[in-house]
Design a protein around this motif. Structure first.
Motif, mmCIF file in Angstrom:
data_model
loop_
_atom_site.group_PDB
_atom_site.id
_atom_site.type_symbol
_atom_site.label_atom_id
_atom_site.label_comp_id
_atom_site.label_asym_id
_atom_site.label_seq_id
_atom_site.Cartn_x
_atom_site.Cartn_y
_atom_site.Cartn_z
ATOM 1 N N LYS A 30 0.830 -1.201 0.000
ATOM 2 C CA LYS A 30 0.000 0.000 0.000
ATOM 3 C C LYS A 30 0.866 1.252 0.000
ATOM 4 O O LYS A 30 1.968 1.269 0.567
ATOM 5 C CB LYS A 30 -0.913 0.021 1.234
ATOM 6 N N ALA A 31 0.369 2.294 -0.638
ATOM 7 C CA ALA A 31 1.049 3.581 -0.615
ATOM 8 C C ALA A 31 0.762 4.256 0.722
ATOM 9 O O ALA A 31 -0.391 4.349 1.145
ATOM 10 C CB ALA A 31 0.572 4.455 -1.769
ATOM 11 N N ARG A 64 4.600 9.566 -5.186
ATOM 12 C CA ARG A 64 3.655 10.225 -6.089
ATOM 13 C C ARG A 64 2.756 11.136 -5.270
ATOM 14 O O ARG A 64 2.458 10.867 -4.101
ATOM 15 C CB ARG A 64 2.849 9.214 -6.884
ATOM 16 N N LYS A 65 2.332 12.221 -5.897
ATOM 17 C CA LYS A 65 1.482 13.196 -5.234
ATOM 18 C C LYS A 65 0.018 12.951 -5.563
ATOM 19 O O LYS A 65 -0.325 12.572 -6.677
ATOM 20 C CB LYS A 65 1.868 14.613 -5.651
ATOM 21 N N SER A 66 -0.825 13.199 -4.586
ATOM 22 C CA SER A 66 -2.265 13.176 -4.787
ATOM 23 C C SER A 66 -2.836 14.307 -3.942
ATOM 24 O O SER A 66 -2.871 14.216 -2.709
ATOM 25 C CB SER A 66 -2.863 11.835 -4.368
ATOM 26 N N TYR A 71 2.549 10.171 -1.399
ATOM 27 C CA TYR A 71 2.429 8.769 -1.024
ATOM 28 C C TYR A 71 3.653 8.009 -1.499
ATOM 29 O O TYR A 71 4.149 8.223 -2.609
ATOM 30 C CB TYR A 71 1.165 8.166 -1.633
ATOM 31 N N PHE A 72 4.122 7.100 -0.645
ATOM 32 C CA PHE A 72 5.338 6.360 -0.934
ATOM 33 C C PHE A 72 5.039 4.870 -1.085
ATOM 34 O O PHE A 72 4.213 4.308 -0.366
ATOM 35 C CB PHE A 72 6.364 6.569 0.187
ATOM 36 N N THR A 73 5.724 4.246 -2.044
ATOM 37 C CA THR A 73 5.642 2.808 -2.266
ATOM 38 C C THR A 73 7.052 2.288 -2.513
ATOM 39 O O THR A 73 7.987 3.057 -2.735
ATOM 40 C CB THR A 73 4.782 2.472 -3.503
#
Length: 226
Positions: A30-31, A64-66, A71-73
């Protein structure tokens, strides 16, 4: 003369306890945000951000941005496989966490390994597919056979769509808890997704544990045992 890749930088990154906990948390697939990862690592958000910057620079994680959040994966399957292998090595040489309990037993039974099924259930899946002739092993290489494509299509997986992906169909992954192989690759990911979609099992919130229902266990055994 020194030859080959330099593993010292990667080893140093993973060797920090906080970064190791961050990477382990991301093994759930999960991110997660920096705040969530800070809680997993037991450090402040500011410290976690510094650790995340180092891991991202080393291409071990992706961001990645939201909206306003980042968020990190894990950066990819290779990072997940390396971490699972290191967990296996740690188990072999006795470097285990001192606090064990029901969650530890549940992790050994069934868990997420980045994006595929691991633990006893993951090993049973892999061995069952081998016995049915759905998979063939050649050394560490694993190949999906025509029989396997038929079996998994009946299960509900679009094999043709997986073949169009750049991700290898099948990869072997050494399970840290039993030191046996479970199935990774796009097929491994698709099988876990279908198990969850069918309601045979569910992910336990905040953990890597996959919990099968009694009915789900019976369906799993009927489907994947020869």
């Amino acid at each position: 003369m020194k030859e080959g890749p330099d593993i010292s930088r990667i080893a140093a990154l993973i060797g920090d306890p906080a970064r190791a906990n961050i990477l382990t948390a991301l093994m759930a697939g999960k991110a997660l945000t920096a705040t969530e990862l800070a809680a997993e690592a037991g450090v402040t958000v500011q410290t976690a951000s510094a650790h995340l910057g180092k891991l991202e620079a080393a291409q071990m994680i992706a961001c990645r941005k939201s909206g306003r959040h980042k968020y990190f994966t894990l950066a990819g399957d290779d990072v997940g496989h390396a971490l699972e292998a290191l967990m296996g090595l740690a188990a072999v040489v006795g470097h285990l966490r001192t606090r064990t309990g029901p969650k530890d037993l549940a992790l050994r039974e069934a868990r997420v390994c980045y994006n595929h099924l691991a633990g006893a259930k993951g090993i049973a899946l892999y061995q069952g597919l081998l016995r049915r002739g759905a998979l063939v092993e050649t050394g560490e290489a694993v190949t999906l056979t025509d029989v396997g494509a038929e079996v998994l299509t009946k299960f509900g997986i679009d094999i043709n769509a997986l073949r169009r992906s750049k991700t290898p169909l099948c990869r072997s992954c050494l399970d840290w808890s039993a030191r046996q192989t479970h199935l990774a690759g796009s097929v491994g990911r698709a099988v876990l997704a279908e198990i969850l979609a069918k309601g045979w099992a569910e992910r336990v919130t905040g953990t890597r544990v996959i919990r099968f229902s009694p009915a789900g266990t019976r369906s799993f055994e009927e489907m994947f045992s020869p």
